[in-house]
Write an enzyme that holds these catalytic residues in place. Sequence first.
Site, PDB file in Angstrom:
ATOM      1  N   SER A   1       4.062   0.282   0.036  1.00 44.87           N
ATOM      2  CA  SER A   1       3.191   0.013  -1.104  1.00 44.87           C
ATOM      3  C   SER A   1       4.013  -0.064  -2.396  1.00 44.87           C
ATOM      4  O   SER A   1       4.885  -0.922  -2.507  1.00 44.87           O
ATOM      5  CB  SER A   1       2.110   1.101  -1.166  1.00 44.87           C
TER       6      SER A   1
ATOM      7  N   ASP B   1      -6.427  -3.522   5.357  1.00 45.24           N
ATOM      8  CA  ASP B   1      -5.959  -2.730   4.210  1.00 45.24           C
ATOM      9  C   ASP B   1      -6.814  -3.074   2.985  1.00 45.24           C
ATOM     10  O   ASP B   1      -6.801  -4.219   2.512  1.00 45.24           O
ATOM     11  CB  ASP B   1      -4.487  -3.099   3.981  1.00 45.24           C
TER      12      ASP B   1
ATOM     13  N   HIS C   1      -3.980   0.834   5.067  1.00 44.83           N
ATOM     14  CA  HIS C   1      -2.880   1.180   4.163  1.00 44.83           C
ATOM     15  C   HIS C   1      -2.259   2.550   4.476  1.00 44.83           C
ATOM     16  O   HIS C   1      -1.348   2.987   3.795  1.00 44.83           O
ATOM     17  CB  HIS C   1      -3.419   1.180   2.723  1.00 44.83           C
TER      18      HIS C   1
END
Lengths: 292, 292
Positions: free
Chosen positions: B151, B233, B270
Site C-alpha cells: 500500500s 480490495d 487489502h
Amino acid sequence: MALEKLSSNKAFEGELIKYKFKSTVLGGLDTQFNVFLPANASKGKVPVLFYLSGLTCTEDNAAQKGNFLGPAAKEGIAIVFPDTSPRGAGIEGETDSWDFGVGAGFYVDATNPKYAKHYNMLTHVTAELPKVIQEAGLPIDFARQSIFGHSMGGHGALTIYLNSLRSGAKQYRSCSAFAPISNPTNCPWGQKAFSGYLQGGVEEAKEQYDATELISKLGGKPAHILVDYGTGDNFYKAGQLLPENFLKAARDAGYDEVQVRVRSQEGYDHSYYFMSTFGADHIHFHANFLKA
Amino acid sequence: MALEKLSSNKAFEGELIKYKFKSTVLGGLDTQFNVFLPANASKGKVPVLFYLSGLTCTEDNAAQKGNFLGPAAKEGIAIVFPDTSPRGAGIEGETDSWDFGVGAGFYVDATNPKYAKHYNMLTHVTAELPKVIQEAGLPIDFARQSIFGHSMGGHGALTIYLNSLRSGAKQYRSCSAFAPISNPTNCPWGQKAFSGYLQGGVEEAKEQYDATELISKLGGKPAHILVDYGTGDNFYKAGQLLPENFLKAARDAGYDEVQVRVRSQEGYDHSYYFMSTFGADHIHFHANFLKA
C-alpha cells in the site's frame, strides 16, 4: 442460534470467515469465531481442525499470526478458531486479571455457581460450535475432527482429546499443542483458574482438566499426540508449562514416541514466532489422520 | 547512532531482532526497526530485503502477519522492517489523521518547513538504516539489496526503486509491491500527503514520488518489478491504488511483463491475509536477483 457473518477475507485461495452467534452454553452471550475454509470445500465437505488459543487471545490472533492457513489450504483442511472465554457476562472481577476470567476460560465447564452460567468453554468448543456450524450448512465433515492449541489452548486441546479417548467417544483423530500448560494442577496458572471456576478447586480438576493426570488413566488406548515447546520460553522456565511431567506420565503409561511425541525446541520462546515456525509441521501431522 | 537491542525472537531457525536508535535524519527522535536474520547469517553476510509497511503500521505488523520469515529463512535472505514515520515529533496536528503524519510518512523527505526536520523517511530507509546496520556489524551484504512493500509502502518501494534506477545508483536489484498506491498524485491519499509534506505539493511530487510518472522517465533502463493487487480490495475500488495507470505507463515505456509484471488477484482484499497468500511468491521473486 443462527450465524451472523461479520466479515470474510480471501486467503490462500480459500476463505476466512468471521461469524457471531448467541451462545446458549455461554449463558446467552454473543460469541465470535473464525473459520477457514480451503478452496476444495466448494466441492464437498472437508475435515476440520479446532484451534484453541492462549491467554488474552481472541479468535483472531492465530488466524493472523499462526502460519496455519497456507498449510491447511494445501492439505484441504478447515480450521475453526473459537474465542477464549465468554465476553460481557458482567461477573464481578472477571476483567481484573489477564490470566483469569475474560480471555482466560481455560476450556472448562465451571461448577462454581458464580461462573457456571457463562464459563462453559468446554461444551462450547466440543459440542456447541460443531452443532451450530453443522446447522448452518458449512461444508465441514465432523466425522473427521482433530484439535490443537497454544499454551492455555494446548491444555484445552490435550485434555479435551484425552477425555474423548478415555470415554470412548473418540471425537478427535489427533491432538497437538504448542507450549501447552501440561500439568495445570501443579502450576500457578492452573491452580488460580481451577480454584476460581470449579467448586472442588484443584482436586476436582485432577479428574478431568489435567493432561498429565489424564494420560495415566487411559489404559493404553491408542493416542496420536504431538507437542512442541521452546527452551527459551519464559513461562516454561517459570514452571507454568511442565511438559516433562506430561512426557514422563506418558512414558510411564506405556506410550512410545510414535504415539506421544514431545519435542524440545532449542531457543524458541512462547510467541507466535515460535508457533509460526512449526505451524506447518502440526498441520501436516494432523493431515496424516484426518485424510487417512 | 548506537543500536539498542530491545528484543529477540527465534523464528524459522533464524532470529527476529528489534532495535532502537536515535535517528539523525528523523530530527534526533528515537526510532525502531525489526530485522530478520536467517540461520545462515551466522556463517557469513546475507542479502537483504527492505520491507516498507502501509498506513497506520509499525515495524511489527508485517513481521508478525506477512508470512515472509519462513520463505526468507529458506532462501537465506535478511529482511529489514522500518517504522512508517517518525514518532514523537510533537508537530501540531500530526496525530489527527490516520492517513497523514504519524504512521503515514509516505517515504518522502519533507520540504514543507513544518515537517522538514522530522519527516524524512526516504533518507531514513535508503541511507540511514543501511548505514547504522552496517556500523553495528550485522551480517548483511548491502551490495545485494532489494525492496518491497504494501500500500503506502508499495508506493515507497516502487518510487525508491525507480529513482535508484533513474539516477544510475542501482541500489536495489528488484522491487515488488502488494496493492501499492501506484499513481499517488492522482488519488486522495497521495494528494493529501504531498500537499502536507512538500512545499511544492502535488506538482513537486510528480518529479520524484509517483511510480506512474517515474516509470515513463526511465528511458527503458532494465527493471525487475512484481506487483500484486486484489480485485476485492476496497481501496482499489475507491481509486486509491490505480495499478492500471502504472501498468499502462510501463507498457507505454516499452516494459514487457517479464520486466514489469502486474497481477490482478481475483477476490483478494487489502489485508495481511492477501499479503500472506503471496508473501512466499515475492520472496522467491527477489531471491532470483539477490542470489544471482
